[in-house]
Motif scaffolding. Structure first.
Motif, PDB file in Angstrom:
ATOM      1  N   VAL A  65      -8.301   9.354   3.565  1.00  0.00           N
ATOM      2  CA  VAL A  65      -8.078   8.190   2.721  1.00  0.00           C
ATOM      3  C   VAL A  65      -7.546   7.103   3.640  1.00  0.00           C
ATOM      4  CG1 VAL A  65      -6.753   7.197   0.833  1.00  0.00           C
ATOM      5  CG2 VAL A  65      -7.607   9.541   0.654  1.00  0.00           C
ATOM      6  N   ASP A  66      -8.327   6.041   3.795  1.00  0.00           N
ATOM      7  CA  ASP A  66      -7.955   4.978   4.739  1.00  0.00           C
ATOM      8  C   ASP A  66      -6.992   4.011   4.064  1.00  0.00           C
ATOM      9  OD1 ASP A  66      -7.820   2.883   6.617  1.00  0.00           O
ATOM     10  OD2 ASP A  66      -9.876   3.261   7.276  1.00  0.00           O
ATOM     11  N   PHE A  67      -5.798   3.854   4.651  1.00  0.00           N
ATOM     12  CA  PHE A  67      -4.810   2.943   4.047  1.00  0.00           C
ATOM     13  C   PHE A  67      -4.684   1.632   4.809  1.00  0.00           C
ATOM     14  CE2 PHE A  67      -1.186   5.373   6.437  1.00  0.00           C
ATOM     15  CZ  PHE A  67      -1.396   4.630   7.586  1.00  0.00           C
ATOM     16  N   CYS A  68      -5.638   1.333   5.690  1.00  0.00           N
ATOM     17  CA  CYS A  68      -5.508   0.169   6.570  1.00  0.00           C
ATOM     18  C   CYS A  68      -5.200  -1.105   5.784  1.00  0.00           C
ATOM     19  CB  CYS A  68      -6.784  -0.037   7.368  1.00  0.00           C
ATOM     20  SG  CYS A  68      -6.726  -1.489   8.444  1.00  0.00           S
ATOM     21  N   PRO A  69      -4.031  -1.701   5.984  1.00  0.00           N
ATOM     22  CA  PRO A  69      -3.705  -2.930   5.247  1.00  0.00           C
ATOM     23  C   PRO A  69      -4.601  -4.099   5.623  1.00  0.00           C
ATOM     24  CG  PRO A  69      -2.013  -2.439   6.875  1.00  0.00           C
ATOM     25  CD  PRO A  69      -2.923  -1.257   6.848  1.00  0.00           C
ATOM     26  N   SER A  70      -5.119  -4.093   6.854  1.00  0.00           N
ATOM     27  CA  SER A  70      -5.997  -5.175   7.281  1.00  0.00           C
ATOM     28  C   SER A  70      -7.312  -5.149   6.508  1.00  0.00           C
ATOM     29  CB  SER A  70      -6.256  -5.084   8.782  1.00  0.00           C
ATOM     30  OG  SER A  70      -7.164  -6.079   9.200  1.00  0.00           O
ATOM     31  N   LEU A  71      -7.897  -3.952   6.342  1.00  0.00           N
ATOM     32  CA  LEU A  71      -9.132  -3.840   5.566  1.00  0.00           C
ATOM     33  C   LEU A  71      -8.899  -4.249   4.121  1.00  0.00           C
ATOM     34  CD1 LEU A  71     -10.674  -0.490   6.866  1.00  0.00           C
ATOM     35  CD2 LEU A  71     -11.425  -2.836   7.364  1.00  0.00           C
ATOM     36  N   LEU A 101      -0.132  12.820   7.745  1.00  0.00           N
ATOM     37  CA  LEU A 101       0.282  11.426   7.844  1.00  0.00           C
ATOM     38  C   LEU A 101       0.398  11.035   9.314  1.00  0.00           C
ATOM     39  CD1 LEU A 101       3.036  11.280   5.073  1.00  0.00           C
ATOM     40  CD2 LEU A 101       0.602  10.732   4.890  1.00  0.00           C
ATOM     41  N   PRO A 102       0.256   9.745   9.617  1.00  0.00           N
ATOM     42  CA  PRO A 102       0.273   9.327  11.024  1.00  0.00           C
ATOM     43  C   PRO A 102       1.571   9.646  11.760  1.00  0.00           C
ATOM     44  CG  PRO A 102      -0.677   7.619   9.651  1.00  0.00           C
ATOM     45  CD  PRO A 102      -0.102   8.635   8.720  1.00  0.00           C
ATOM     46  N   CYS A 103       2.733   9.436  11.101  1.00  0.00           N
ATOM     47  CA  CYS A 103       3.988   9.626  11.833  1.00  0.00           C
ATOM     48  C   CYS A 103       5.122   9.967  10.887  1.00  0.00           C
ATOM     49  CB  CYS A 103       4.332   8.393  12.658  1.00  0.00           C
ATOM     50  SG  CYS A 103       4.686   6.937  11.659  1.00  0.00           S
ATOM     51  N   VAL A 144       0.883  -1.164   0.000  1.00  0.00           N
ATOM     52  CA  VAL A 144       0.000   0.000   0.000  1.00  0.00           C
ATOM     53  C   VAL A 144       0.922   1.215   0.000  1.00  0.00           C
ATOM     54  CG1 VAL A 144      -1.856   1.207   1.182  1.00  0.00           C
ATOM     55  CG2 VAL A 144      -1.719  -1.290   1.314  1.00  0.00           C
ATOM     56  N   ASP A 145       1.066   1.852  -1.137  1.00  0.00           N
ATOM     57  CA  ASP A 145       2.064   2.908  -1.318  1.00  0.00           C
ATOM     58  C   ASP A 145       1.430   4.275  -1.043  1.00  0.00           C
ATOM     59  OD1 ASP A 145       3.972   4.768  -2.295  1.00  0.00           O
ATOM     60  OD2 ASP A 145       4.790   3.225  -3.625  1.00  0.00           O
ATOM     61  N   ALA A 172      -8.125   4.015  10.989  1.00  0.00           N
ATOM     62  CA  ALA A 172      -9.135   4.331  12.001  1.00  0.00           C
ATOM     63  C   ALA A 172      -8.511   4.893  13.269  1.00  0.00           C
ATOM     64  CB  ALA A 172      -9.952   3.076  12.316  1.00  0.00           C
ATOM     65  N   ARG A 173      -7.357   4.370  13.668  1.00  0.00           N
ATOM     66  CA  ARG A 173      -6.705   4.882  14.868  1.00  0.00           C
ATOM     67  C   ARG A 173      -6.244   6.327  14.655  1.00  0.00           C
ATOM     68  NH1 ARG A 173      -7.564   2.682  19.391  1.00  0.00           N
ATOM     69  NH2 ARG A 173      -6.372   0.732  19.170  1.00  0.00           N
ATOM     70  N   SER A 174      -5.753   6.624  13.469  1.00  0.00           N
ATOM     71  CA  SER A 174      -5.347   7.997  13.169  1.00  0.00           C
ATOM     72  C   SER A 174      -6.537   8.944  13.273  1.00  0.00           C
ATOM     73  CB  SER A 174      -4.750   8.075  11.759  1.00  0.00           C
ATOM     74  OG  SER A 174      -3.653   7.211  11.618  1.00  0.00           O
ATOM     75  N   GLN A 175      -7.677   8.512  12.776  1.00  0.00           N
ATOM     76  CA  GLN A 175      -8.875   9.351  12.874  1.00  0.00           C
ATOM     77  C   GLN A 175      -9.283   9.552  14.326  1.00  0.00           C
ATOM     78  OE1 GLN A 175     -10.619  11.850  11.395  1.00  0.00           O
ATOM     79  NE2 GLN A 175     -11.121  10.544   9.613  1.00  0.00           N
ATOM     80  N   GLN A 176      -9.124   8.543  15.163  1.00  0.00           N
ATOM     81  CA  GLN A 176      -9.408   8.682  16.590  1.00  0.00           C
ATOM     82  C   GLN A 176      -8.500   9.732  17.216  1.00  0.00           C
ATOM     83  OE1 GLN A 176      -8.901   4.710  18.172  1.00  0.00           O
ATOM     84  NE2 GLN A 176     -11.017   4.118  17.726  1.00  0.00           N
TER      85      GLN A 176
END
Length: 308
Positions: free
Chosen positions: A238-244, A189-191, A173-174, A221-225
């Motif tokens: 834009v959700d990049f969750c690899p699990s989803l 970005l998250p970090c 996921v780039d 989702a955690r970033s949105q929290q």
């Protein structure tokens, strides 16, 4: 009667294989049987790799009793004769590791060969039977590169000698592609650990920018929290969750990660999820679950697993 091995079978541990130089005609099954029946073998020996000059045969043996140090052979089966057994030498290969063995023989795979004998590191020898590596897709966010979860999976495979041969495939996921597909004047970005360079202004959630901006959150989702906690509202995302991505779009066995999982491992049928900051033991457990091995018990404890 002794059954043929399943594909990917190796001697575990490799001391269960004994290489023996013999003067027997290895094409003559009756001669091999006469030579071995009643002959003493070490109690841990299950496979005999017989060698007559450059010709090889793989034989599986059974003894009546496994308690004595040596016991006579009471049952055997010639699994592969000289025409279907081949020999390779590669001093870099750990012959106790099925993936290493499969990689070593990949260049010489043939439908006419069943048993591949490899002399590897320390001149140890093992055999892999009809290698068919198991494909595991690793879904991970990049950058940073190389993809961390993929590299951790490779390390776990190198270490765990119970795993079958595994063919790891990276599903990346780039973040750069996501930004190109979703143009915005500013990105959140998250970090900072990603090290990504995007067009436009870039801020990082882990630095807690003092004021909310009109940015596009490229996160999960955690970033949105975190964003709601910091600024009292949600960001365009834009959700990049690899699990989803793994559970919604991929087929086959998948290893991925999710920051909503803080410790342990979750299994969703053929998808196994580890935490974002997973340990090598958690990644190893995930690979074992994908191959129906389960956790290592007692001195090799790997942590908790939950099936969802």
């Amino acid at each position: 009667m002794i059954a043929l091995p399943d594909p990917n079978t190796i001697s575990r541990p490799y001391r269960g294989l004994s290489l023996q130089d013999v003067a027997v005609d290895l094409d003559d099954t009756d001669a091999v049987t006469t030579y071995l029946m009643g002959r003493e073998v070490y109690r841990r020996t299950r496979w005999l790799l017989l060698r007559n000059d450059a010709r090889l045969a793989l034989v599986e043996v059974r003894t009546a009793d496994t308690l004595p140090l040596f016991a006579p052979v009471v049952e055997l089966r010639v699994l592969a004769g000289p025409g279907r057994t081949t020999w390779l030498e590669d001093a870099t290969i750990d012959v106790g590791n099925a993936t290493a063995l499969a990689n070593a023989v990949d260049r010489v795979l043939s439908p006419n060969v069943d048993a591949y004998a490899v002399q590897g590191r320390y001149e140890h020898v093992n055999v892999i039977w009809r290698p068919e590596p198991v494909r595991v897709t690793v879904t991970e966010v990049i950058p940073p590169e190389p993809a961390k979860l993929y590299e951790m999976a490779r390390a776990a495979i190198d270490f765990d000698e119970d795993l079958p041969p595994i063919d790891l495939v990276l599903d990346a996921v780039d973040l750069r592609e996501l930004a190109r597909e979703h143009r915005a004047p500013a990105y959140l970005l998250p970090c900072r650990g990603s090290g990504v360079d995007l067009p436009g202004d870039v801020a990082f959630l882990d630095t807690h920018p003092p004021a909310r901006q009109d940015w596009l959150l490229v996160g999960c989702a955690r970033s949105q929290q975190f964003h709601r906690h910091f600024y009292g509202s949600e960001a365009q995302q834009v959700d990049f969750c690899p699990s989803l991505r793994a559970t919604d779009h991929l087929i086959g066995r998948v290893l991925t990660k999710c920051c909503m999982l803080e410790r342990g491992v979750e299994r969703h049928k053929d998808v196994v999820v580890v935490p974002w900051g997973s340990t090598l033991d958690e990644v190893r457990l995930a690979l074992r679950l994908l191959n129906d091995l389960g956790p290592v018990a007692e001195d090799g404890h790997l942590g908790a697993a939950r099936t969802v």
